[in-house]
Structure formats: C-alpha cells, structure tokens
Design a protein around this motif. Sequence first.
Motif, PDB file in Angstrom:
ATOM      1  N   GLN A   7      10.833  23.297  70.115  1.00 32.64           N
ATOM      2  CA  GLN A   7       9.745  22.993  70.185  1.00 32.64           C
ATOM      3  C   GLN A   7       8.436  23.835  70.909  1.00 32.64           C
ATOM      4  O   GLN A   7       7.347  23.271  71.039  1.00 32.64           O
ATOM      5  N   PHE A   8       8.922  25.037  71.234  1.00 30.00           N
ATOM      6  CA  PHE A   8       7.638  25.834  71.946  1.00 30.00           C
ATOM      7  C   PHE A   8       8.121  27.268  71.234  1.00 30.00           C
ATOM      8  O   PHE A   8       8.849  27.971  71.763  1.00 30.00           O
ATOM      9  N   GLN A   9       7.604  27.712  70.269  1.00 33.19           N
ATOM     10  CA  GLN A   9       7.701  28.780  69.280  1.00 33.19           C
ATOM     11  C   GLN A   9       6.940  29.922  69.432  1.00 33.19           C
ATOM     12  O   GLN A   9       7.384  30.932  68.974  1.00 33.19           O
ATOM     13  N   GLN A  10       5.893  29.950  70.262  1.00 35.15           N
ATOM     14  CA  GLN A  10       5.072  31.114  70.895  1.00 35.15           C
ATOM     15  C   GLN A  10       4.762  31.832  69.593  1.00 35.15           C
ATOM     16  O   GLN A  10       4.937  33.125  69.382  1.00 35.15           O
ATOM     17  N   ARG A  11       4.084  31.160  68.619  1.00 36.02           N
ATOM     18  CA  ARG A  11       3.965  32.192  67.189  1.00 36.02           C
ATOM     19  C   ARG A  11       3.001  33.354  67.537  1.00 36.02           C
ATOM     20  O   ARG A  11       3.277  34.376  66.654  1.00 36.02           O
ATOM     21  N   ALA A  12       1.797  33.215  68.286  1.00 35.56           N
ATOM     22  CA  ALA A  12       0.990  34.336  68.441  1.00 35.56           C
ATOM     23  C   ALA A  12       1.801  35.491  69.297  1.00 35.56           C
ATOM     24  O   ALA A  12       1.332  36.528  68.732  1.00 35.56           O
ATOM     25  N   ALA A  13       2.503  35.238  70.191  1.00 37.57           N
ATOM     26  CA  ALA A  13       3.095  36.420  70.726  1.00 37.57           C
ATOM     27  C   ALA A  13       4.364  36.990  69.844  1.00 37.57           C
ATOM     28  O   ALA A  13       4.497  38.032  69.943  1.00 37.57           O
ATOM     29  N   VAL A  14       4.951  36.093  69.015  1.00 35.74           N
ATOM     30  CA  VAL A  14       5.951  36.420  68.146  1.00 35.74           C
ATOM     31  C   VAL A  14       5.292  37.451  67.002  1.00 35.74           C
ATOM     32  O   VAL A  14       5.892  38.552  66.709  1.00 35.74           O
ATOM     33  N   GLU A  15       4.247  36.957  66.659  1.00 33.44           N
ATOM     34  CA  GLU A  15       3.388  37.833  65.645  1.00 33.44           C
ATOM     35  C   GLU A  15       3.002  39.111  66.157  1.00 33.44           C
ATOM     36  O   GLU A  15       3.215  40.084  65.516  1.00 33.44           O
ATOM     37  N   LEU A  16       2.416  38.957  67.271  1.00 31.44           N
ATOM     38  CA  LEU A  16       1.865  40.364  67.948  1.00 31.44           C
ATOM     39  C   LEU A  16       3.048  41.234  68.026  1.00 31.44           C
ATOM     40  O   LEU A  16       3.032  42.428  67.791  1.00 31.44           O
ATOM     41  N   SER A  17       4.384  40.772  68.845  1.00 32.48           N
ATOM     42  CA  SER A  17       5.446  41.642  68.740  1.00 32.48           C
ATOM     43  C   SER A  17       5.810  42.107  67.515  1.00 32.48           C
ATOM     44  O   SER A  17       6.367  43.397  67.551  1.00 32.48           O
ATOM     45  N   ALA A  18       5.994  41.225  66.585  1.00 32.28           N
ATOM     46  CA  ALA A  18       6.637  41.776  65.330  1.00 32.28           C
ATOM     47  C   ALA A  18       5.674  42.906  64.506  1.00 32.28           C
ATOM     48  O   ALA A  18       6.035  43.905  63.936  1.00 32.28           O
ATOM     49  N   GLN A  19       4.348  42.911  65.029  1.00 30.31           N
ATOM     50  CA  GLN A  19       3.431  43.912  64.228  1.00 30.31           C
ATOM     51  C   GLN A  19       3.728  45.494  64.856  1.00 30.31           C
ATOM     52  O   GLN A  19       3.360  46.323  64.457  1.00 30.31           O
ATOM     53  N   HIS A  20       4.391  45.449  66.143  1.00 28.12           N
ATOM     54  CA  HIS A  20       4.800  46.566  66.635  1.00 28.12           C
ATOM     55  C   HIS A  20       6.421  46.767  66.808  1.00 28.12           C
ATOM     56  O   HIS A  20       6.807  47.710  67.340  1.00 28.12           O
ATOM     57  N   ASP A  21       7.183  45.953  65.932  1.00 23.26           N
ATOM     58  CA  ASP A  21       8.644  45.874  65.749  1.00 23.26           C
ATOM     59  C   ASP A  21       9.203  45.972  66.904  1.00 23.26           C
ATOM     60  O   ASP A  21      10.262  46.392  67.543  1.00 23.26           O
ATOM     61  N   ILE A  22       8.714  44.910  67.983  1.00 27.25           N
ATOM     62  CA  ILE A  22       9.152  44.648  69.135  1.00 27.25           C
ATOM     63  C   ILE A  22      10.076  43.380  69.048  1.00 27.25           C
ATOM     64  O   ILE A  22       9.523  42.454  68.510  1.00 27.25           O
ATOM     65  N   LYS A  23      11.383  43.534  69.210  1.00 26.35           N
ATOM     66  CA  LYS A  23      12.491  42.261  69.237  1.00 26.35           C
ATOM     67  C   LYS A  23      12.125  41.235  70.244  1.00 26.35           C
ATOM     68  O   LYS A  23      11.859  41.681  71.255  1.00 26.35           O
ATOM     69  N   ILE A  24      12.258  39.887  69.716  1.00 28.08           N
ATOM     70  CA  ILE A  24      12.234  38.838  70.605  1.00 28.08           C
ATOM     71  C   ILE A  24      13.286  38.415  71.132  1.00 28.08           C
ATOM     72  O   ILE A  24      14.472  38.210  70.617  1.00 28.08           O
ATOM     73  N   GLU A  25      13.285  38.202  72.632  1.00 25.94           N
ATOM     74  CA  GLU A  25      14.525  37.688  73.221  1.00 25.94           C
ATOM     75  C   GLU A  25      14.159  36.246  73.738  1.00 25.94           C
ATOM     76  O   GLU A  25      13.142  36.305  74.255  1.00 25.94           O
ATOM     77  N   ALA A  26      14.932  35.245  73.215  1.00 24.54           N
ATOM     78  CA  ALA A  26      14.500  33.928  73.524  1.00 24.54           C
ATOM     79  C   ALA A  26      15.284  33.681  74.831  1.00 24.54           C
ATOM     80  O   ALA A  26      16.452  33.370  74.690  1.00 24.54           O
ATOM     81  N   TRP A  27      14.316  33.212  75.986  1.00 24.27           N
ATOM     82  CA  TRP A  27      15.116  32.822  77.034  1.00 24.27           C
ATOM     83  C   TRP A  27      14.894  31.201  77.050  1.00 24.27           C
ATOM     84  O   TRP A  27      13.884  30.632  76.318  1.00 24.27           O
ATOM     85  N   GLY A  28      15.870  30.510  77.692  1.00 21.84           N
ATOM     86  CA  GLY A  28      15.681  29.068  77.483  1.00 21.84           C
ATOM     87  C   GLY A  28      15.966  28.665  76.108  1.00 21.84           C
ATOM     88  O   GLY A  28      15.452  27.665  75.567  1.00 21.84           O
ATOM     89  N   PRO A  29      16.887  29.117  75.384  1.00 16.84           N
ATOM     90  CA  PRO A  29      16.908  29.152  74.000  1.00 16.84           C
ATOM     91  C   PRO A  29      17.095  27.696  73.305  1.00 16.84           C
ATOM     92  O   PRO A  29      16.993  27.239  72.461  1.00 16.84           O
ATOM     93  N   LEU A  30      17.830  26.949  74.555  1.00 18.89           N
ATOM     94  CA  LEU A  30      18.403  25.693  73.931  1.00 18.89           C
ATOM     95  C   LEU A  30      17.276  24.524  74.890  1.00 18.89           C
ATOM     96  O   LEU A  30      17.477  23.344  74.943  1.00 18.89           O
ATOM     97  N   GLY A  31      16.200  25.097  75.318  1.00 21.66           N
ATOM     98  CA  GLY A  31      15.364  23.943  76.059  1.00 21.66           C
ATOM     99  C   GLY A  31      15.616  23.682  77.605  1.00 21.66           C
ATOM    100  O   GLY A  31      15.014  22.780  78.044  1.00 21.66           O
ATOM    101  N   GLN A  32      16.540  24.657  78.275  1.00 21.75           N
ATOM    102  CA  GLN A  32      17.095  24.726  79.622  1.00 21.75           C
ATOM    103  C   GLN A  32      17.355  23.011  79.935  1.00 21.75           C
ATOM    104  O   GLN A  32      17.153  22.418  81.022  1.00 21.75           O
ATOM    105  N   GLY A  33      18.018  22.281  79.138  1.00 21.03           N
ATOM    106  CA  GLY A  33      18.389  20.912  79.089  1.00 21.03           C
ATOM    107  C   GLY A  33      17.166  19.921  79.538  1.00 21.03           C
ATOM    108  O   GLY A  33      17.336  18.795  80.106  1.00 21.03           O
TER     109      GLY A  33
END
Length: 276
Positions: A167-193
């Motif tokens: 429910q929180f996919q941070q698309r702007a941050a993901v897109e900017l990172s992808a433009q520079h081949d920066i891999k995304i590490e997802a913390w709280g990948p399950l929503g932290q309960g």
Amino acid sequence: MTTIPTLQLNDGRTIPQLGFGVFKVDPAETERIVTEALEAGYRHIDTATIYGNEEGVGRALAASGIARDELYVTTKLWNDRRGEAAAREALGASLEMLGLDHVDLYLIHWPTPANGSPVETWQTLAAMRDEGLTSSIGVSNFDERYLPEILETGIVPAVNQIELHPQFQQRAAVELSAQHDIKIEAWGPLGQGKVDYSTGVIGEIAQRLGVSWAQVTLAWHLAEGRIVFPKSSSPERMAENLAAASVQLTPEDIAAIDALDQGAAGRVSADPAEVS
C-alpha cells in the motif's frame, strides 16, 4: 535448501536479494535469533548502530563457522554521527562490535534535513569504501526529496533502503533510483504488522497458490527486483519467509498487488522529513 537469488549492484558487487533483518530484536536475544537465521539458510544480515544489537550479530557470525565471503553484512550510520570524524568513528565502533574488518554495505540511516547537508558524510563513506572498510555504500530513507543532493556529488549509492510494501510503493523514489541503477531495499516489506495483507488480493493469491500471505508479499518484492530482509524470531517463520524465493507469481498477480498502492496515505512509519 532454498536458493537465494542475488542481484548485481552498480558498483559491480552482488547482494543476496533475500536477507534477515534485526530491527527491534532484543540485544539479549540477538545472538540466538541470528544463529537460528543462519542455520535456516540466511546469509545476508541487516543491522544498524541504533538497533543496539551489532554485538550480538557479531557473536552469531563468529560462532557460525560460515566463511566470511559467504556472508553479507549491512549496518548503518546513525543520525548524530555527521561529518568525516564522526562517521569514521562510528564505522570503526560498528566493526569492533561486529567483529569484522569490513562490512559489505554501509548506509546513511536517515537524511535528517534538520541536521544540515549530508554531503561531507557521504563523501566520507566513499573514502571508507575506497579504503576497504566497507565494500559498498548506500543510503536509507532518501526519497525523491533527498536523493538528488547525494547524486549531485557524482558518487552514486549502490542501494536505497526505503519503507516499501503493497500500500506504500514510493514510486517517485523508486523511479529516480532506477534511473541511476540504484537497487531498492524494502524495509517493512510486510507492513510492519500495521496492515492486514492476509485478506483481499494478497490473501486470494495466497489461497490459490497454497502459501502464506507473507510469502506472496515477499515474492512480489523479489519479482519487482527489490531486496528484502524480513524479521522473525520464530524458526518456522524464518524458514517460511526464506521459501518465498521459490514462490512464482503470474504477471497478473504482480499487477494486482501493484494496484494496491495508496501513495503517501499508505505510509505506516516515519516520514524522513520529520526524523532528526
């Protein structure tokens, strides 16, 4: 044993895509829990100075008998350690507690805009990488508001570790990172309960595949090319999370989970603008 996929970073190094996180793991229990994770098959451990459990992680690594080059260890620079001298002292202290001569990945934990520019600190991380104290460097919680200042230095992070779940996919941050081949590490990948992903779209996919909702969610992250490190104190759950690497989602499944994004309304943890 499940084969853990790896990703190549923009600095030429590789990282296990599925790891084990120790956020909020009691320091007194860390050695036991990390030992159980290593026994389950994890080789990528994500910790941080502020967690207070680097020493326990280090004891578990030392006792494991696993060769250093088979392990991937991440730790992070806390917010009060800014500038060259403080950053060097902090990494030195972390290495001592971990019992290592280098970490595989060192991150600036938060951008903390109230503390001024992170540029000198970032340049210091690059120097420490060049000296062999860390193999790779990156940032954590640097979204599209804060990543540009780092990129302007010409030193590109290998990873950007951000809160990210269906429910929180941070698309702007993901897109900017992808433009520079920066891999995304997802913390709280399950929503932290804090989010019930066991019903609805994810629950239906899980039921169809005969796996857990957590496995479906982790498999979605992996299919999207992200690095994840779920935390658990249960050996059974550790094994279940690791087995998510074998779960195969269809393109339709992935698209259905993508559609759960709520934008900023989906955030369940702190906004980097408010962390100092």
